[in-house]
Design a protein around this motif. Structure first.
Motif, PDB file in Angstrom:
ATOM      1  N   TYR A 199       0.660  -1.234   0.308  1.00  0.00           N
ATOM      2  CA  TYR A 199       0.111   0.229  -0.145  1.00  0.00           C
ATOM      3  C   TYR A 199       1.176   1.033   0.145  1.00  0.00           C
ATOM      4  N   ALA A 200       0.541   1.859  -0.841  1.00  0.00           N
ATOM      5  CA  ALA A 200       1.071   3.685  -0.532  1.00  0.00           C
ATOM      6  C   ALA A 200       0.302   4.671  -1.030  1.00  0.00           C
ATOM      7  N   TYR A 201       0.763   5.636  -0.577  1.00  0.00           N
ATOM      8  CA  TYR A 201      -0.058   7.166  -0.993  1.00  0.00           C
ATOM      9  C   TYR A 201       0.578   8.183  -1.894  1.00  0.00           C
TER      10      TYR A 201
ATOM     11  N   GLU B 245       2.021   8.170   5.754  1.00  0.00           N
ATOM     12  CA  GLU B 245       1.409   7.047   6.014  1.00  0.00           C
ATOM     13  C   GLU B 245       2.203   6.251   6.794  1.00  0.00           C
TER      14      GLU B 245
ATOM     15  N   SER C  72       7.650   9.042  -7.525  1.00  0.00           N
ATOM     16  CA  SER C  72       7.014   8.608  -5.708  1.00  0.00           C
ATOM     17  C   SER C  72       6.868   6.732  -6.627  1.00  0.00           C
TER      18      SER C  72
ATOM     19  N   LEU D 268       8.256   4.071  -5.955  1.00  0.00           N
ATOM     20  CA  LEU D 268       7.841   2.023  -5.234  1.00  0.00           C
ATOM     21  C   LEU D 268       7.762   1.056  -6.047  1.00  0.00           C
TER      22      LEU D 268
ATOM     23  N   GLN E 251      -2.096  -1.990  -3.676  1.00  0.00           N
ATOM     24  CA  GLN E 251      -3.183  -0.787  -3.708  1.00  0.00           C
ATOM     25  C   GLN E 251      -3.224   0.959  -3.552  1.00  0.00           C
ATOM     26  N   GLY E 252      -3.810   1.530  -3.487  1.00  0.00           N
ATOM     27  CA  GLY E 252      -3.838   2.986  -3.491  1.00  0.00           C
ATOM     28  C   GLY E 252      -5.014   3.731  -3.380  1.00  0.00           C
TER      29      GLY E 252
ATOM     30  N   GLY F 105      -3.207   8.141  -4.279  1.00  0.00           N
ATOM     31  CA  GLY F 105      -2.561   6.790  -4.788  1.00  0.00           C
ATOM     32  C   GLY F 105      -2.912   5.671  -5.346  1.00  0.00           C
TER      33      GLY F 105
ATOM     34  N   SER G 277      -0.271   3.560  -8.460  1.00  0.00           N
ATOM     35  CA  SER G 277      -0.762   2.514  -8.043  1.00  0.00           C
ATOM     36  C   SER G 277      -1.067   2.212  -9.133  1.00  0.00           C
TER      37      SER G 277
ATOM     38  N   CYS H 215      -7.194  -0.007  -7.286  1.00  0.00           N
ATOM     39  CA  CYS H 215      -7.217   1.157  -7.404  1.00  0.00           C
ATOM     40  C   CYS H 215      -8.617   1.144  -7.587  1.00  0.00           C
TER      41      CYS H 215
END
Length: 464
Positions: A284-286, A293, A338, A342, A363-364, A368, A372, A388
């Protein structure tokens, strides 16, 4: 609408399109007193339609008179602050346009800097928390309460009757500091040892008025949310309430690892799991808008994912607020960093044998979702699935959809010939390739979302 006192309110109307900016936020601020119709209210400011928003509020000062402020945001991160005098006159404060006012106590404004601030013969570094004396709209002496070291940032600020408190991030783990005004100078106050073990999150909850007790919510990946009170006078923590555990953490471990991004920057990420190699892993990332996060409790993920022997990864990619410089490092023409970060985290997971491409999902949501989807389009062979949620995917028209115009300071303007190539290269919708094979994707949106337009998800799904 926000209360000013028991007989007046601030009103920023949104009843008519003429009262809105191009981003869909209020552009007018009024002072409405008890017994008045809106036609009788006092107008304070109308910003340009090209600005983002305006709003007004009152700070109560436990040590003195209240302070009325108005913010005119000309961009998502650019703003002008005014003190509202008793007659409604606006007194410009002359603060840096990217700073954030985050509190007021004893006649001192508490200001969080986003960029370096040179004032008189004193320089204050980006990310610093600075107290500035205020007298009738005129800034006086300033004192730096906290200047971040490498790996640190200020996450939240609160005031009590006698103290200023701040939650900090130190290598993406929460800590707490406090200061007290003594003989005209701010002094560091002692704070008792935190009740958290290992990496965790400390966040201010709604605060009671008039005392020196803080309400703080604390949790970690494997420890449920607990609401504490901290009496700064007595130096005493007290548990108010604990969230019930939603899964058994036995056998699970948390480790903070680092990946090396394309430009050599070290990117931290948390890995949560039972240590088994090549585990199905959700990443998971934003990575946007300076939003950090953090290692919050993994309630549902713990119950339905970790309990099956799978792993979870939280990637602290650039664009977030985990470190003082992290957000600025991945804005506008650098937004692609970014995605670089990732993909570097995913590659590092595979290199360590913790997972493999077919057993890795990303997932984002919102920004995010852009991140993603961008990673999904750029390296579909590196992942096995995409989740997504309410994403941005058309980065050449985002500024014409819903609130998109307010995000130009984050992404850049597609109509700017300098920024257009960067956004074209980033845009997931425009970089889908009919000759490539893509893994399974779950794309979600809301037809009533007035911030991220559903067209982003629908168009991306249709082309995919």
């Amino acid at each position: 609408i926000a209360w000013r006192d028991e007989d007046s309110v601030w009103v920023c109307p949104a009843w008519d399109e003429r009262q809105l900016t191009a981003s869909g936020y209020p552009r007018e601020a009024w002072l409405l007193r008890r017994g008045q119709s809106f036609e009788e209210a006092q107008p304070l400011l109308q910003t340009a339609a090209e600005s983002v928003w305006v709003h007004a509020w009152r700070y109560l000062d436990a040590q003195g008179a209240p302070l009325d402020l108005l913010e005119e945001s000309t961009g998502f991160f650019s703003r002008r602050y005014f003190q509202v005098a008793s007659d409604g006159a606006l007194l410009p404060l002359g603060l840096p346009e990217t700073c954030e006012i985050c509190g007021y106590l004893g006649g001192w404004l508490l200001v969080l800097l986003k960029h370096d601030w040179q004032r008189a013969n004193q320089s204050y570094a980006a990310g610093s928390l600075v107290a500035v004396k205020l007298n009738k709209g005129v800034l006086g002496q300033a004192q730096c309460l906290f200047a971040p070291q490498a790996g640190q940032s200020v996450e939240g600020v609160e005031t009590t009757r006698h103290f200023v408190a701040a939650t900090l991030l130190d290598n993406v783990s929460g800590s707490l500091k406090a200061w007290r005004l003594q003989q005209g100078q701010w002094q560091t106050a002692e704070v008792p040892e935190l009740p958290l073990e290992g990496a965790g999150v400390l966040e201010f909850a709604d605060q009671p008025w008039g005392g020196d007790v803080l309400y703080i919510a604390a949790s970690s990946f494997l420890s449920p949310l607990t609401l504490y009170t901290l009496d700064l006078q007595r130096q005493e923590w007290c548990v108010m309430r604990r969230q019930p555990a939603q899964f058994d953490p036995e056998g699970l471990g948390v480790q903070q690892l680092h990946a090396v991004s394309a430009d050599g920057e070290r990117i931290p990420y948390y890995h949560v799991g039972n240590g088994e190699p090549n585990a199905p892993t959700l990443v998971y990332a934003y990575g946007g808008f300076g939003v950090s996060e953090l290692p919050h409790y993994l309630g549902n993920i713990g119950r339905h994912w970790l309990a099956q022997g799978h792993s979870f990864v939280l990637a602290n990619v650039r664009g977030g607020g985990e470190f003082a410089h992290w957000h600025h490092a991945a804005r506008r023409e650098n937004k692609h960093k970014s995605t670089d970060d990732l993909l570097a985290v995913i590659a590092d997971l595979h290199r360590r044998g913790l997972s493999s491409p077919k057993r890795t999902a990303i997932q984002g949501g919102s920004n995010g979702g852009l991140l993603s989807a961008s990673a999904f389009v750029r390296q579909p062979e590196s992942i096995g699935a995409l989740v997504c949620e309410v994403p941005l995917t058309d980065m050449l028209r985002y500024h014409r959809l819903s609130a998109g115009a307010s995000w130009i300071e984050e992404y850049g303007d597609p109509d700017d010939e300098t920024m257009h190539p960067y956004l074209a290269a980033l845009s997931p919708y425009h970089n889908l390739d009919a000759e490539r094979r893509y893994p399974a994707a779950l794309i979600t949106t809301s037809l009533s979302d007035d911030r991220v337009h559903p067209a982003h998800a629908l168009k991306f799904y249709a082309r995919l």
